[in-house]
Structure formats: structure tokens, C-alpha cells
Enzyme design. Structure first.
Site, PDB file in Angstrom:
ATOM      1  N   SER A  21       0.815  -1.214   0.000  1.00 54.43           N
ATOM      2  CA  SER A  21       0.000   0.000   0.000  1.00 54.43           C
ATOM      3  C   SER A  21       0.845   1.259   0.000  1.00 54.43           C
ATOM      4  O   SER A  21       2.055   1.239   0.261  1.00 54.43           O
ATOM      5  CB  SER A  21      -0.944   0.035   1.212  1.00 54.43           C
ATOM      6  OG  SER A  21      -0.307   0.582   2.347  1.00 54.43           O
ATOM      7  N   VAL A  22       0.171   2.365  -0.265  1.00 57.30           N
ATOM      8  CA  VAL A  22       0.807   3.685  -0.236  1.00 57.30           C
ATOM      9  C   VAL A  22       1.348   4.003   1.155  1.00 57.30           C
ATOM     10  O   VAL A  22       2.267   4.813   1.316  1.00 57.30           O
ATOM     11  CB  VAL A  22      -0.207   4.767  -0.688  1.00 57.30           C
ATOM     12  CG1 VAL A  22      -1.365   4.879   0.298  1.00 57.30           C
ATOM     13  CG2 VAL A  22       0.455   6.113  -0.911  1.00 57.30           C
ATOM     14  N   LYS A  23       0.810   3.355   2.175  1.00 55.63           N
ATOM     15  CA  LYS A  23       1.212   3.638   3.549  1.00 55.63           C
ATOM     16  C   LYS A  23       2.618   3.132   3.883  1.00 55.63           C
ATOM     17  O   LYS A  23       3.171   3.488   4.927  1.00 55.63           O
ATOM     18  CB  LYS A  23       0.197   3.038   4.520  1.00 55.63           C
ATOM     19  CG  LYS A  23      -1.184   3.654   4.419  1.00 55.63           C
ATOM     20  CD  LYS A  23      -1.173   5.146   4.728  1.00 55.63           C
ATOM     21  CE  LYS A  23      -2.583   5.712   4.764  1.00 55.63           C
ATOM     22  NZ  LYS A  23      -2.587   7.145   5.101  1.00 55.63           N
ATOM     23  N   ASP A  24       3.198   2.321   3.013  1.00 57.87           N
ATOM     24  CA  ASP A  24       4.602   1.944   3.215  1.00 57.87           C
ATOM     25  C   ASP A  24       5.483   3.194   3.212  1.00 57.87           C
ATOM     26  O   ASP A  24       6.454   3.294   3.963  1.00 57.87           O
ATOM     27  CB  ASP A  24       5.067   1.003   2.116  1.00 57.87           C
ATOM     28  CG  ASP A  24       4.512  -0.402   2.257  1.00 57.87           C
ATOM     29  OD1 ASP A  24       3.621  -0.612   3.102  1.00 57.87           O
ATOM     30  OD2 ASP A  24       4.962  -1.290   1.520  1.00 57.87           O
ATOM     31  N   ALA A  54       5.030   5.010   6.522  1.00 58.15           N
ATOM     32  CA  ALA A  54       5.730   4.293   7.591  1.00 58.15           C
ATOM     33  C   ALA A  54       7.224   4.571   7.550  1.00 58.15           C
ATOM     34  O   ALA A  54       7.849   4.873   8.582  1.00 58.15           O
ATOM     35  CB  ALA A  54       5.468   2.789   7.463  1.00 58.15           C
TER      36      ALA A  54
END
Length: 334
Positions: free
Chosen positions: A42-45, A48
Site C-alpha cells: 500500500s501507499v502507507k509503506d 511508515a
């Protein structure tokens, strides 16, 4: 033998996929940034990695330390993977209505998972407020300390998208991008990409695609936080203004109903072989609306946030969709 890459080294630099049906329908070139191809899916990597690297640089995160965050799932997956690679521990506070697939993946990755009731943000038991309390408690108990990632107002979230996502979009379109639009979970992607693109070309149009049940469409159009309806899309749509959005002005905004968003997801899978989650449906619908606003011949980019298999029990479950009076294609019911 050349040095092997570590997991953080392969986050980002995702391809830009041409969305054929959306493009043909509008006369524009519409592209989706394939963020589901990040190692954590996901884009959330990116978020993070940005948060962890910033905490390390500031001396807030010590070797063996603990990272605590409240998340509907994807940020928790990204944080846990990066933490595993760099020697940290993760405590993830998630709402009980997060998809079962995300919960199972967090458990598989080794996160310490706390599930809390799905309540409004104003409730002190909301997963974000709970994460803040947990982080304070762990900071006093852990020998190596603990941090609260606070993705909703951590400047590192916006910064990583300014440094990477926005720059990549500019380079991948050879500077010919006319519009960028996406939905908001924390606001880091929209704000960071907007800053990067506007710095290179102030004429680029920035848009918000908001699901039903969120208050941001109302906020950007009236200055008031008001919501109506609901959406099954996870990780996007909020009833408050995240700190990441402070000062952001958008040129275009639209509110998208699930009835309009879901067919984009199903058609993209069936006819173009691209499997994405609910937020991507909201984003593609927004990209089509922005393209229609700009007129034929323009280039519009949006975000394909995560893969469809993360929502198989809901988004690709005809029984679930039928129960919620939502559309699904005939091939899904066969």
C-alpha cells in the site's frame, strides 16, 4: 557480489498505470500510481518509512524501541514491516471494523495488535486516541522507549510524499501532469504531492475525492465539517481536519458514492487486470470527475492505494454487497 537491498530501499518508485477505460470515457490520459506494488502492499509503506526515518534522525527512536500507532490497517502493516527490517517492535491499535484480511496480516507480521470498538473520532475510545494513551504508557515502561507515530499530523508523513511520490509523478509524466486527485485518510499523500507538483508548476490542479460519510468535502466547500451517508471504503474519509492538511487549498473537490465507485473497481479488474481496494474506486471516480472538469486532452493522476485481495471478504463478496444494497457484477455471483 553487489550489496543486497534492504526492505526500506525498495519502497516507492512504483509504476504509473494507464487506466484505459477511464481515459477513453473522458478523452484525457488518466493514470493510477500503483502503490499496491510497494512491499507492504500500500501507499502507507511510504508513510511508515518517512515516520520511522524522521524519528531516528530526531533521536526519538532508539534501537529496540517500540512504535505505536492507531490505524485501520495499512499504515500498521507498513510500520510493522519496516520496524521488523530495522529492529523495532510495533503496537498497532485498530478499529474492530477493519477488514479481516488486514487484521490477519498484522498478526502474521508479528505486530502486537489491539482491537478497539469502532466509534466516532469525538469518542475518547476512538482508535487514534487509544493509540496515544498506549504510547504514553509504553514510553514509561519500555527500556528503549516508545513513540506514537501520529500519522495524521506528523510532518514526516507529508514530507515523504513531497520527496518521493510527487517527484515520481512529475518525472513519470515528463512534467505534463495537469491534475492530481485522491481521497484523504491522513492527508499526507494529498498535501505532499500537491506541494511537490505546485512547486514545479503552479497551474497543476489539485483535487479531493471524498467518500460519503466523510466531512472533508463539506469543509473545503463551506468551511464547516458536515457529513452524510456512509461508505464501505476503509482508511479514507474523516470527520476532522488532519494536521497534514493545514493550509492546503484544493482547486476541485467531489463526493463519491459507493454505487459510483465500485463499478470502476470491478471493471478495472475484469477488463484491465488490475486489482485494487475500495479507496482506489473513490480515487478513480474522482479522477474521472476532474478530467471532465478540465476537458479532453489533459493528463490526470490518482492513487491506487492497495490491492483488492485485502478486502475479499467485503468488496469482492456478493453476499456482503447485496446485504448493503451495493452493486456487483454478474461474473462475481457466478
Amino acid at each position: 557480489m553487489p550489496r543486497q537491498s534492504l526492505l526500506p530501499d525498495v519502497i516507492g518508485n512504483t509504476p504509473l498505470l494507464y487506466l484505459r477505460q477511464a481515459s477513453e470515457a473522458t478523452g484525457c490520459d488518466i493514470y493510477g500510481k500503483a502503490e499496491f506494488m510497494n512491499p507492504g502492499g500500500s501507499v502507507k509503506d511510504r508513510t511508515a518509512l518517512g515516520i520511522i526515518r524522521a524519528a531516528e534522525k530526531a533521536g526519538e527512536l532508539q534501537p529496540g524501541g517500540v512504535i505505536v500507532e492507531g490505524t485501520a490497517g495499512n499504515t500498521g502493516i507498513g510500520l510493522t514491516l519496516v520496524a521488523n527490517a530495522l529492529g523495532y517492535e510495533c503496537v498497532i491499535v485498530a478499529p474492530q471494523n477493519a477488514s479481516q484480511e488486514k487484521i490477519q496480516q498484522l498478526e502474521m507480521l508479528g505486530a502486537e495488535l489491539l482491537l478497539v470498538p469502532s466509534v466516532p473520532y469525538a469518542d475518547s475510545h476512538h482508535y487514534i486516541h487509544t493509540a496515544e494513551r498506549v504510547a504514553r504508557g509504553r514510553a514509561s515502561d519500555e527500556p528503549q522507549g516508545a513513540i506514537w507515530a501520529r500519522q495524521f499530523d506528523n510532518p514526516a508523513n507529508q514530507q515523504i510524499h513531497y520527496d518521493t511520490t510527487g517527484r515520481e509523478i512529475w518525472e513519470q509524466t515528463d512534467g505534463k501532469v495537469d491534475g492530481f486527485i485522491c481521497s484523504v485518510g491522513t492527508g499526507g499523500t494529498l498535501a505532499g504531492v500537491a506541494a511537490a507538483l505546485r512547486e514545479r508548476n503552479p497551474e497543476v490542479k489539485i483535487g479531493l475525492s471524498d467518500p460519503m460519510g466523510s466531512s472533508l468535502y463539506s469543509y473545503f466547500n463551506t468551511g464547516e465539517l458536515h457529513s452524510e451517508g456512509e461508505s464501505i471504503a476503509e482508511g479514507i474519509g474523516v470527520s476532522f481536519v488532519p494536521g497534514n492538511l493545514a493550509g492546503l487549498e484544493v482547486d476541485f473537490s467531489c463526493q463519491v458514492d459507493d454505487d459510483d465507485a465500485l463499478p470502476y473497481i470491478f471493471d478495472l479488474l475484469k477488463h484491465e487486470g488490475i486489482s485494487v481496494g475500495g479507496s482506489a474506486g473513490i480515487n478513480i471516480a474522482g479522477a474521472v470527475a476532474l478530467a471532465e472538469e478540465l476537458g479532453p486532452g489533459h493528463t490526470v493522476v490518482t492513487i491506487l492505494c492497495d490491492p483488492g485481495d485485502r478486502y475479499q471478504s467485503k468488496l469482492f463478496n456478493p453476499e456482503f454487497l447485496w446485504k448493503h444494497k451495493l452493486p456487483y457484477p454478474e461474473w462475481m455471483a457466478n
